[in-house]
Design a protein around this motif. Structure first.
Motif, PDB file in Angstrom:
ATOM      1  N   HIS A 467       0.836  -1.207   0.000  1.00 36.19           N
ATOM      2  CA  HIS A 467       0.000   0.000   0.000  1.00 36.19           C
ATOM      3  C   HIS A 467       0.869   1.255   0.000  1.00 36.19           C
ATOM      4  N   ILE A 468       1.911   1.274   0.817  1.00 39.97           N
ATOM      5  CA  ILE A 468       2.782   2.450   0.914  1.00 39.97           C
ATOM      6  C   ILE A 468       3.504   2.690  -0.401  1.00 39.97           C
ATOM      7  N   ALA A 469       4.013   1.602  -1.023  1.00 41.44           N
ATOM      8  CA  ALA A 469       4.747   1.725  -2.286  1.00 41.44           C
ATOM      9  C   ALA A 469       3.833   2.253  -3.394  1.00 41.44           C
ATOM     10  N   ARG A 470       2.599   1.739  -3.462  1.00 46.59           N
ATOM     11  CA  ARG A 470       1.647   2.228  -4.471  1.00 46.59           C
ATOM     12  C   ARG A 470       1.377   3.727  -4.290  1.00 46.59           C
ATOM     13  N   ARG A 471       1.157   4.123  -3.048  1.00 49.30           N
ATOM     14  CA  ARG A 471       0.850   5.533  -2.777  1.00 49.30           C
ATOM     15  C   ARG A 471       2.030   6.430  -3.150  1.00 49.30           C
ATOM     16  N   ARG A 472       3.222   6.021  -2.750  1.00 50.65           N
ATOM     17  CA  ARG A 472       4.402   6.848  -3.037  1.00 50.65           C
ATOM     18  C   ARG A 472       4.674   6.906  -4.543  1.00 50.65           C
ATOM     19  N   PHE A 473       4.431   5.788  -5.257  1.00 52.35           N
ATOM     20  CA  PHE A 473       4.636   5.797  -6.704  1.00 52.35           C
ATOM     21  C   PHE A 473       3.700   6.822  -7.353  1.00 52.35           C
ATOM     22  N   ASN A 474       2.451   6.821  -6.953  1.00 55.30           N
ATOM     23  CA  ASN A 474       1.466   7.739  -7.533  1.00 55.30           C
ATOM     24  C   ASN A 474       1.743   9.188  -7.143  1.00 55.30           C
ATOM     25  N   GLU A 475       2.325   9.385  -5.963  1.00 57.52           N
ATOM     26  CA  GLU A 475       2.643  10.744  -5.511  1.00 57.52           C
ATOM     27  C   GLU A 475       3.966  11.255  -6.073  1.00 57.52           C
ATOM     28  N   GLY A 476       4.782  10.324  -6.640  1.00 61.02           N
ATOM     29  CA  GLY A 476       6.099  10.714  -7.133  1.00 61.02           C
ATOM     30  C   GLY A 476       7.134  10.849  -6.045  1.00 61.02           C
ATOM     31  N   THR A 477       6.908  10.177  -4.897  1.00 62.91           N
ATOM     32  CA  THR A 477       7.840  10.285  -3.761  1.00 62.91           C
ATOM     33  C   THR A 477       8.490   8.942  -3.433  1.00 62.91           C
ATOM     34  N   LEU A 478       8.585   8.060  -4.425  1.00 63.33           N
ATOM     35  CA  LEU A 478       9.086   6.708  -4.173  1.00 63.33           C
ATOM     36  C   LEU A 478      10.547   6.699  -3.735  1.00 63.33           C
ATOM     37  N   LYS A 479      11.340   7.713  -4.136  1.00 59.90           N
ATOM     38  CA  LYS A 479      12.754   7.747  -3.745  1.00 59.90           C
ATOM     39  C   LYS A 479      12.925   7.789  -2.229  1.00 59.90           C
TER      40      LYS A 479
END
Length: 538
Positions: A467-479
């Motif tokens: 869930h966290i990875a999906r959210r960060r990917f969509n927000e552009g904050t995955l780094k």
């Protein structure tokens, strides 16, 4: 040509039994379902013409002592495969031994579909079946099942084979519908029963190489006890819900030498002394210990791939023990937590896991499609050179060869929650894409250097890292999720190539991992394949 003729009595008063039998059987193509050559309904005769089954029906042979235990198991397995095939759309509604024809090779053929119904009407039929089962309670079956076994067959049957067969029978007669196994499960378990029985017979000329290999892999329990000092705790290197793992030196079959001998087995077998991992399987009330043990033997002896752990031996003398090649670097999960891996090393490990999953998901000669069902970093082992080995096939299943549909249905949800495909959790349907979802979670673990069930993720969402990875990917904050051990910044604040990824590499990896979570999209079936060129290059 030779054929059989059957005259329907139409005793059920529906008047359409002939047409139901004809249209249903004609629509079903399976080697264990009888073929119809034609019919005649002149003057209300209701005559069906079938292919010939020279040995008649099953009920005519049940008291025949010349019908061996292996033949009986093969008949049961054939019937189960036919039912598994029809249960995608149809319920037979009248399965019994007189409705099973036998051809000259004792191959069973189901007929008598005049009462069959479409699965969409399952509610009413299920109630009807449940009512009939109440005549024989579970307690009664459990109490007398040993008494009804033919003593002649008891002498032929391997004890474990017979015990597992009784367990299957008992479960089929459960008074509660939801607790009965699916036909897919029954097929798998009957295959295990048959294999147990066949492997208890000494190798003989003409036996398949895989069967010989299974027999060759047997290791006397006394040798395993000697190697582990009777399973002393000093040799223990880990434990889990299914057993304790020990590290020891043991003389085992030299798999590479044996492979070169295929088809030319003569005399003494090649042995080699190796450091091995020995899993001592714990007994469980739900019988998952036996099923997992048999699954591992069956699946690993059918697989030959550099990125799948090798089974070096097993023992089933009083205990269930599996012997594997030893992974000197431990599991990927442990290594990620305790050591630093460069970006290049992480990519190579992910590629090797992807190759292994692609291999098990592919039908090929000598190996049907396999669904792992528990892909996670703890089940990925690393050898001395950091090469990945997919392990722990205890929950895995063969995809039925005769089943055209890509989906398998189960009532027993199994796996590790934070890695499990949400669609599988919701519906009980699992398929190759279910493994791919789990692989996506694993990719984000490799990126973050932390486990999917880390408390920091579970505190935010019960599905953990996914869930966290999906959210960060969509927000552009995955780094911000990237493993701090991997990031070293130079004076220009750019990722260095020898430790962390460059921007293009990071973007490609992130996209592949995210696409593993896509649902009901064709492009998510094997996401690493479409991007593998970029995956490697960057």
């Amino acid at each position: 040509m030779n054929f059989m003729v059957r005259k329907l009595d139409c005793m059920y008063g529906q008047g359409d039994e002939l047409q139901t039998e004809f249209s249903t059987v004609k629509s079903l193509q399976h080697k264990n379902i009888i073929s119809i050559l034609g019919y005649n309904d002149d003057n209300n005769e209701n005559i069906i013409v079938y292919e010939q089954a020279v040995l008649g029906t099953l009920d005519q042979h049940l008291t025949d002592r010349s019908l061996t235990w292996v033949q009986r198991l093969k008949i049961c397995l054939g019937v189960a495969r036919a039912l598994s095939h029809i249960h995608c759309d149809i319920i037979h509604c009248d399965i019994n031994s007189p409705k099973i024809f036998l051809d000259k090779d004792w191959e069973p053929k189901i007929y008598g579909f005049e009462l069959s119904t479409n699965i969409l009407k399952v509610g009413g039929i299920a109630f009807f079946l449940h009512g009939r089962k109440r005549m024989i309670t579970n307690d009664v079956i459990k109490g007398v099942i040993d008494e009804i076994i033919d003593p002649h067959l008891r002498k032929q049957a391997n004890a474990q084979s017979l015990a597992l067969f009784k367990h299957i029978t008992y479960n089929c007669l459960n008074r509660q519908l939801v607790h009965r196994p699916t036909m897919d499960q029954i097929v798998k378990e009957l295959e295990d029963v048959l294999e147990l029985q066949q492997n208890s017979i000494a190798p003989h000329e003409g036996a398949s190489f895989n069967n010989l290999k299974v027999d060759f892999l047997k290791i006397p329990l006394i040798e395993i006890k000697r190697a582990t000092n009777n399973f002393h705790e000093d040799y223990s290197i880990g434990s889990g819900g299914y057993g304790i793992v020990y590290k020891a030196e043991l003389d085992v079959l030299d798999i590479q030498s044996l492979s070169s001998m295929e088809g030319t087995y003569k005399g003494e077998l090649p042995k080699i002394n190796k450091v091995v991992a020995i899993k001592r399987i714990l007994r469980r009330e739900d019988e998952q210990d036996k099923q997992g043990f048999l699954s591992e033997i069956k699946l690993l002896t059918s697989c030959k791939h550099p990125n799948i752990v090798s089974l070096l031996g097993f023992s089933r003398e009083d205990e269930m023990i599996l012997v594997y090649e030893y992974a000197f670097k431990g599991s990927l999960s442990d290594y990620l937590r305790n050591n630093n891996l460069t970006w290049a090393q992480r990519i190579q490990i992910c590629l090797e896991i992807a190759h292994a999953i692609d291999y098990i998901h592919t039908d090929m000669e000598g190996k049907p499609r396999i669904i792992h069902r528990d892909i996670k970093s703890e089940n990925i082992l690393l050898d001395a050179n950091l090469h990945a080995k997919v392990a722990d096939f205890g929950l895995s299943t063969f995809h039925p060869l005769m089943q055209q549909a890509s989906t398998i249905y189960t009532q027993n949800i199994a796996g590790t929650m934070v890695y499990m495909d949400p669609e599988y959790l919701e519906t009980g349907k699992y398929k190759r894409e279910s493994d791919i979802y789990s692989f996506g979670v694993l990719l984000f673990e490799v990126l973050s250097g932390s486990m999917a069930y880390d408390a920091i993720y579970l505190a935010k969402n019960e599905t953990g890292l996914a869930h966290i990875a999906r959210r960060r990917f969509n927000e552009g904050t995955l780094k911000e999720l990237m493993d701090p051990k991997m990031i070293k910044e130079d004076v220009d604040c750019n990722f260095t190539l020898n430790i962390g990824p460059n921007q293009t590499s990071f973007n490609t990896f992130s996209e592949v991992a995210y696409r593993c979570f896509w649902r009901k999209l064709k492009s998510s079936v094997q996401p690493w394949k479409s991007s593998s060129r970029n995956f490697k290059r960057h």
